[in-house]
Every structure is written in C-alpha cells, then in structure tokens.
Design a protein around this motif. Sequence first.
Motif, short mmCIF file in Angstrom:
data_model
loop_
_atom_site.label_atom_id
_atom_site.label_comp_id
_atom_site.label_asym_id
_atom_site.label_seq_id
_atom_site.Cartn_x
_atom_site.Cartn_y
_atom_site.Cartn_z
N TRP A 181 0.86 -1.19 0.00
CA TRP A 181 0.00 0.00 0.00
C TRP A 181 0.89 1.24 0.00
CZ3 TRP A 181 -1.19 4.05 3.51
CH2 TRP A 181 -2.34 4.78 3.19
N VAL A 182 0.53 2.23 -0.79
CA VAL A 182 1.35 3.43 -0.96
C VAL A 182 0.67 4.64 -0.34
CG1 VAL A 182 2.34 4.99 -2.68
CG2 VAL A 182 2.42 2.52 -3.05
N TYR A 183 1.45 5.41 0.43
CA TYR A 183 0.99 6.67 1.01
C TYR A 183 1.78 7.80 0.38
CZ TYR A 183 0.22 10.57 4.10
OH TYR A 183 -0.08 11.81 4.58
N GLU A 184 1.09 8.71 -0.29
CA GLU A 184 1.72 9.88 -0.88
C GLU A 184 1.37 11.09 -0.02
OE1 GLU A 184 1.05 10.34 -5.10
OE2 GLU A 184 0.80 8.18 -5.31
N GLU A 185 2.40 11.76 0.47
CA GLU A 185 2.17 12.90 1.37
C GLU A 185 1.30 13.97 0.72
OE1 GLU A 185 6.15 12.74 4.17
OE2 GLU A 185 6.16 14.05 2.42
N GLY B 17 -2.25 12.58 0.69
CA GLY B 17 -2.77 12.14 1.97
C GLY B 17 -3.58 10.86 1.79
N ALA B 18 -4.42 10.57 2.73
CA ALA B 18 -5.32 9.42 2.65
C ALA B 18 -6.62 9.81 3.36
CB ALA B 18 -4.69 8.19 3.28
N PRO B 19 -7.35 10.77 2.78
CA PRO B 19 -8.54 11.29 3.45
C PRO B 19 -9.56 10.21 3.80
CG PRO B 19 -8.21 12.36 1.30
CD PRO B 19 -7.10 11.40 1.50
N GLU B 20 -9.63 9.16 3.00
CA GLU B 20 -10.57 8.08 3.28
C GLU B 20 -10.16 7.29 4.53
OE1 GLU B 20 -7.44 6.48 0.47
OE2 GLU B 20 -8.48 8.35 0.77
N SER C 82 -0.27 15.92 4.57
CA SER C 82 0.27 15.46 5.85
C SER C 82 1.58 14.73 5.65
CB SER C 82 -0.73 14.51 6.54
OG SER C 82 -1.91 15.19 6.87
N ARG C 83 2.62 15.23 6.30
CA ARG C 83 3.94 14.59 6.23
C ARG C 83 3.90 13.27 6.98
NH1 ARG C 83 6.95 16.88 2.35
NH2 ARG C 83 6.94 19.13 2.52
#
Length: 56
Positions: A13-17, A20-23, A30-31
């Motif tokens: 799973w990828v998190y891009e600053e 973000g991941a509003p869901e 967000s850093r």
Amino acid sequence: MDPRTWMCLTCGWVYEEAAGAPEHGIAPGSRWDDVPLNRTCPECGARKDDFEMVEI
C-alpha cells in the motif's frame, strides 16, 4: 521539502504525502513524520515502522 511517498513493506500500500489518505483520516499534505506512531496500514494492519520511503 518536496512531498515524499511511503510504501508498506508488507502489502505494498502506498501513502503519498501530497495526496494524503482522506478516506483513512489523513489530510492531504500530511507529512509521514506527522502521522501518529500508532497508525497502521489500512490494508494489512502493518505498523508505521513497516513503511519505507520510495521514489515513484
């Protein structure tokens, strides 16, 4: 500092600053350093320590 991208080493799973991941309750911009330590991967439950910065 430019936004970075982090990937869960367990499931990918990828998190891009920037996005973000509003869901999942993380606002865009967000850093990763500001994401709480007790936050887990929304896909597999891996710990924050199980993520690594990646270049996409």
